[in-house]
Design a protein around this motif. Structure first.
Motif, PDB file in Angstrom:
ATOM      1  N   GLU A 116       0.646  -1.131   0.060  1.00 52.16           N
ATOM      2  CA  GLU A 116       0.014   0.088  -0.007  1.00 52.16           C
ATOM      3  C   GLU A 116       0.947   1.118   0.106  1.00 52.16           C
ATOM      4  O   GLU A 116       1.857   1.240   0.594  1.00 52.16           O
ATOM      5  CB  GLU A 116      -1.046   0.101   1.318  1.00 52.16           C
ATOM      6  CG  GLU A 116      -2.214  -0.746   1.029  1.00 52.16           C
ATOM      7  CD  GLU A 116      -3.022  -1.185   2.088  1.00 52.16           C
ATOM      8  OE1 GLU A 116      -2.606  -0.601   3.357  1.00 52.16           O
ATOM      9  OE2 GLU A 116      -4.091  -1.743   2.000  1.00 52.16           O
ATOM     10  N   ILE A 117       0.355   2.280  -0.593  1.00 50.53           N
ATOM     11  CA  ILE A 117       1.105   3.505  -0.790  1.00 50.53           C
ATOM     12  C   ILE A 117       0.988   4.283   0.751  1.00 50.53           C
ATOM     13  O   ILE A 117       0.164   4.209   1.569  1.00 50.53           O
ATOM     14  CB  ILE A 117       0.405   4.453  -1.669  1.00 50.53           C
ATOM     15  CG1 ILE A 117       0.462   3.916  -3.181  1.00 50.53           C
ATOM     16  CG2 ILE A 117       0.957   5.747  -1.812  1.00 50.53           C
ATOM     17  CD1 ILE A 117      -0.377   4.094  -4.114  1.00 50.53           C
ATOM     18  N   ARG A 162      -0.207  -0.223  -4.451  1.00 49.15           N
ATOM     19  CA  ARG A 162       0.667   0.368  -5.241  1.00 49.15           C
ATOM     20  C   ARG A 162       0.763  -0.030  -6.614  1.00 49.15           C
ATOM     21  O   ARG A 162       1.059   1.207  -7.737  1.00 49.15           O
ATOM     22  CB  ARG A 162       1.953  -0.040  -4.805  1.00 49.15           C
ATOM     23  CG  ARG A 162       3.475   0.151  -5.477  1.00 49.15           C
ATOM     24  CD  ARG A 162       3.761   1.526  -5.734  1.00 49.15           C
ATOM     25  NE  ARG A 162       5.185   1.793  -6.635  1.00 49.15           N
ATOM     26  CZ  ARG A 162       6.154   1.831  -5.848  1.00 49.15           C
ATOM     27  NH1 ARG A 162       6.509   1.552  -4.644  1.00 49.15           N
ATOM     28  NH2 ARG A 162       7.379   2.036  -6.689  1.00 49.15           N
ATOM     29  N   TYR A 163       0.254  -0.935  -7.117  1.00 53.13           N
ATOM     30  CA  TYR A 163       0.128  -1.342  -8.563  1.00 53.13           C
ATOM     31  C   TYR A 163      -1.362  -1.451  -9.102  1.00 53.13           C
ATOM     32  O   TYR A 163      -2.069  -1.778  -8.517  1.00 53.13           O
ATOM     33  CB  TYR A 163       0.837  -2.720  -8.591  1.00 53.13           C
ATOM     34  CG  TYR A 163       2.474  -2.569  -8.467  1.00 53.13           C
ATOM     35  CD1 TYR A 163       3.162  -2.010  -8.971  1.00 53.13           C
ATOM     36  CD2 TYR A 163       2.812  -3.304  -7.299  1.00 53.13           C
ATOM     37  CE1 TYR A 163       4.593  -1.875  -8.688  1.00 53.13           C
ATOM     38  CE2 TYR A 163       4.201  -3.441  -6.879  1.00 53.13           C
ATOM     39  CZ  TYR A 163       4.747  -2.557  -7.352  1.00 53.13           C
ATOM     40  OH  TYR A 163       6.266  -2.583  -7.010  1.00 53.13           O
ATOM     41  N   PRO A 174      -5.914   2.440  -8.100  1.00 53.48           N
ATOM     42  CA  PRO A 174      -5.529   3.194  -6.737  1.00 53.48           C
ATOM     43  C   PRO A 174      -6.518   4.168  -6.316  1.00 53.48           C
ATOM     44  O   PRO A 174      -7.096   4.187  -5.145  1.00 53.48           O
ATOM     45  CB  PRO A 174      -4.274   3.908  -6.798  1.00 53.48           C
ATOM     46  CG  PRO A 174      -3.878   3.918  -8.217  1.00 53.48           C
ATOM     47  CD  PRO A 174      -4.778   2.862  -9.173  1.00 53.48           C
ATOM     48  N   GLN A 445       3.989   4.806 -11.640  1.00 49.29           N
ATOM     49  CA  GLN A 445       5.034   3.987 -11.084  1.00 49.29           C
ATOM     50  C   GLN A 445       6.321   4.821 -11.243  1.00 49.29           C
ATOM     51  O   GLN A 445       7.124   4.772 -10.186  1.00 49.29           O
ATOM     52  CB  GLN A 445       5.062   2.780 -11.813  1.00 49.29           C
ATOM     53  CG  GLN A 445       4.162   1.819 -11.573  1.00 49.29           C
ATOM     54  CD  GLN A 445       3.669   1.639 -10.340  1.00 49.29           C
ATOM     55  OE1 GLN A 445       4.502   1.321  -9.370  1.00 49.29           O
ATOM     56  NE2 GLN A 445       2.318   1.573 -10.033  1.00 49.29           N
ATOM     57  N   LEU A 448       5.976   7.239  -8.051  1.00 48.32           N
ATOM     58  CA  LEU A 448       6.294   6.660  -6.819  1.00 48.32           C
ATOM     59  C   LEU A 448       7.506   5.960  -6.630  1.00 48.32           C
ATOM     60  O   LEU A 448       8.134   6.063  -5.583  1.00 48.32           O
ATOM     61  CB  LEU A 448       5.204   5.285  -6.832  1.00 48.32           C
ATOM     62  CG  LEU A 448       3.751   5.685  -6.578  1.00 48.32           C
ATOM     63  CD1 LEU A 448       2.974   4.395  -6.862  1.00 48.32           C
ATOM     64  CD2 LEU A 448       3.318   6.459  -5.338  1.00 48.32           C
ATOM     65  N   ARG A 449       8.140   5.627  -7.935  1.00 48.25           N
ATOM     66  CA  ARG A 449       9.757   5.166  -7.760  1.00 48.25           C
ATOM     67  C   ARG A 449      10.617   6.568  -7.218  1.00 48.25           C
ATOM     68  O   ARG A 449      11.447   6.519  -6.492  1.00 48.25           O
ATOM     69  CB  ARG A 449       9.996   4.569  -9.085  1.00 48.25           C
ATOM     70  CG  ARG A 449       9.694   3.213  -9.240  1.00 48.25           C
ATOM     71  CD  ARG A 449      10.302   2.595 -10.314  1.00 48.25           C
ATOM     72  NE  ARG A 449      10.500   3.512 -11.476  1.00 48.25           N
ATOM     73  CZ  ARG A 449      10.850   3.137 -12.622  1.00 48.25           C
ATOM     74  NH1 ARG A 449      11.176   1.929 -12.938  1.00 48.25           N
ATOM     75  NH2 ARG A 449      10.944   4.018 -13.627  1.00 48.25           N
ATOM     76  N   GLU A 452      10.955   7.155  -3.670  1.00 51.00           N
ATOM     77  CA  GLU A 452      11.675   6.132  -2.823  1.00 51.00           C
ATOM     78  C   GLU A 452      13.210   6.775  -3.203  1.00 51.00           C
ATOM     79  O   GLU A 452      14.000   6.541  -2.247  1.00 51.00           O
ATOM     80  CB  GLU A 452      11.299   4.961  -3.263  1.00 51.00           C
ATOM     81  CG  GLU A 452       9.926   4.373  -2.866  1.00 51.00           C
ATOM     82  CD  GLU A 452       9.608   3.001  -3.643  1.00 51.00           C
ATOM     83  OE1 GLU A 452      10.241   2.513  -4.788  1.00 51.00           O
ATOM     84  OE2 GLU A 452       8.472   2.457  -3.220  1.00 51.00           O
TER      85      GLU A 452
END
Length: 525
Positions: A116-117, A162-163, A174, A445, A448-449, A452
């Motif tokens: 999960e985000i 997330r996906y 999402p 994606q 979100l990457r 990180e």
């Protein structure tokens, strides 16, 4: 939803018992949906902040809603998602009952997977979605915008997988989970605790959001997750970029390098790139008063000599991302759009997140090269062949102690992870949805990457900071530039000398937190 709060302590500073009305007094630091969003707003709302819905916002949302009702009363004017099926099934009639249409919209999108985000990203996503819907061209009920604002005044966050998103037709999957969570279905977070959504709503003092078909589609049919993640990642990489400038200056000073050569204004202006000019100017300010040792090579390694060119190129790239984020935050991401004054219902592709996809990919590339720079600077600092004769690994007693050896190993792993995640996503289109979505951007994606990557880059900067503090302890000179000396003094306050060896993970985090504090811009405090 209502804004009534349950009794007991709350994580946010929002007053209890307030109603979303235009007469409510403005709260300091509140986010006003009548004004353009900023990245700082997304960061504040992640921790809980009042979101204002002024009368002018409610009025324009109501006007857009009234236009939708007028259009739906005309049998000759189909409206995607309200009178039709979804995606590739647009050629078929939708459900007659509006509540059924809502359920059908959200149910078939319950197909997400993976972790999960982060709830902070999820809350920022809700704010971006609320602002887009507040522009009054999505045809949603005013209660939807007010409900999202009410949620953000509490510690509630929807649970989102997330996906599942391809970044076209919005972040459908999402955002569908977010919508279900707001309806009391599925899961949610409250003060970081994962709970059934209905229970989380009750504890937060909120009632489930009531939606019809158009409301449900408008909640999911935008790239708000992509935009929110990109904006937060941009903030993180920018902070690391500023930290890398400061740490590079401290490295130059403790090693006794001559900044008058590679930072000379005539040299940099001849290079011709505005980012390099600006970075070099900021570095000259911090290095003002630095005295070269006279014992360094005529030409330093690139990780020192080419810092203004590398960080300058990063600055130019970040300015491009700045522009994309600003446009996304002030734009409407939805389909269709309703324009009451012209009696228009326009079906198009404003939910296509290609700008954010390109920007997120670029941000990932910037993060990777900044990580390369910081890791190489740390490697230089621990190497006696290049650090001016300091002990290997900056160990206070080499052999009996190991100094930065563990941190340097971890830094290698961190930079490798950042680089692995820098593979571009924005051009890896795959057709889907019976070729209705025959080209997609995959920006979600990538964004979100990038979030990180920014966090790993932050830890790399903390690692270099610990190394610079230790270098002075084992024999490097104290900084001669007052600005660099002040930075070292602050590092000494939070990071004790490594003598004897100890676990350094907490020291790296403390150093990273200090860099956040020292490099924060005025609107980030």
């Amino acid at each position: 939803m209502t804004t009534q709060r349950a009794p007991g302590p709350a994580r946010t500073a929002a007053p209890t018992g307030s109603q979303l009305t235009g007469s409510r007094p403005t709260v300091a630091g509140a986010v006003d949906l009548a004004r353009p969003l900023r990245v700082a707003d997304l960061r504040r709302v992640a921790a809980g902040v009042r979101v204002e819905v002024p009368a002018q916002v409610r009025d324009r949302v109501a006007r857009g809603r009234g236009h939708l009702r007028t259009v739906l009363g005309d049998d000759d004017r189909p409206v995607y998602g309200a009178t039709t099926g979804f995606g590739a099934l647009v050629g078929f009639a939708g459900r007659d009952d509006e509540a059924d249409q809502c359920d059908n919209t959200l149910a078939h999108l319950g197909a997400g997977h993976g972790p999960e985000i982060d709830p902070a990203v999820a809350r920022a996503t809700v704010l971006v979605r609320a602002w887009s819907l507040a522009q009054g061209v999505s045809g949603v009920s005013p209660r939807v915008v007010e409900g999202l604002a009410a949620m953000l005044a509490t510690p509630f966050a929807p649970a989102m997988p997330r996906y599942g998103s391809v970044g076209a037709s919005g972040d459908l999957i999402p955002l569908a989970y977010a919508a279900q969570s707001l309806r009391g279905r599925g899961w949610a977070y409250l003060d970081g605790e994962r709970l059934p959504a209905g229970e989380a709503l009750t504890r937060a003092g909120l009632s489930p959001l009531v939606l019809d078909g158009r409301d449900a589609l408008a909640l999911v049919n935008g790239t708000s997750l992509t935009t929110a993640a990109l904006a937060l990642a941009l903030h993180g990489v920018r902070a690391a970029h500023r930290a890398a400038q400061s740490l590079s200056c401290l490295l130059v000073d403790v090693l006794g390098c001559d900044p008058g050569q590679f930072l000379h204004p005539r040299l940099i202006s001849a290079y011709g790139h505005p980012g390099a000019v600006d970075v070099a100017a900021r570095m000259r300010v911090l290095l003002d008063g630095a005295v070269p040792s006279g014992g360094r090579p005529l030409q330093e390694a690139y990780s020192i000599r080419c810092v203004p060119q590398l960080l300058g190129a990063a600055e130019d790239a970040l300015r491009y991302v700045d522009g994309v984020v600003a446009a996304d935050l002030r734009g409407v991401s939805d389909n269709p759009l309703f324009f009451p004054d012209e009696d228009l219902v326009l079906h198009g592709g404003n939910f296509f997140g290609q700008p954010a996809a390109f920007a997120a990919d670029l941000l990932g590339t910037v993060a990777a090269q900044l990580g390369n720079l910081v890791e190489r600077q740390l490697d230089l600092l621990v190497d006696p062949a290049r650090n001016g004769g300091l002990p290997p690994m900056l160990a206070a007693g080499p052999g009996r102690q190991h100094g930065l050896q563990g941190v340097q190993l971890a830094s290698t792993a961190l930079v490798a992870e950042i680089r692995r995640n820098a593979t571009p996503a924005g051009m890896q289109s795959l057709p889907t949805n019976l070729h209705n979505q025959d080209v997609v951007p995959f920006g979600t994606q990538a964004a979100l990457r990038a979030v990180e990557q920014a966090e790993l880059l932050r830890l790399l900067c903390g690692s270099l900071a610990v190394g610079l503090r230790q270098a002075v302890h084992v024999g490097a000179r104290t900084p001669t530039a007052p600005g660099c000396a002040e930075l070292l003094d602050r590092l000494v306050e939070v990071v004790p000398a490594i003598d004897p060896d100890r676990p350094l993970d907490a020291d790296v985090v403390r150093a990273a937190e200090l860099l956040d504090e020292l490099t924060a811009l005025p609107d980030e405090s």
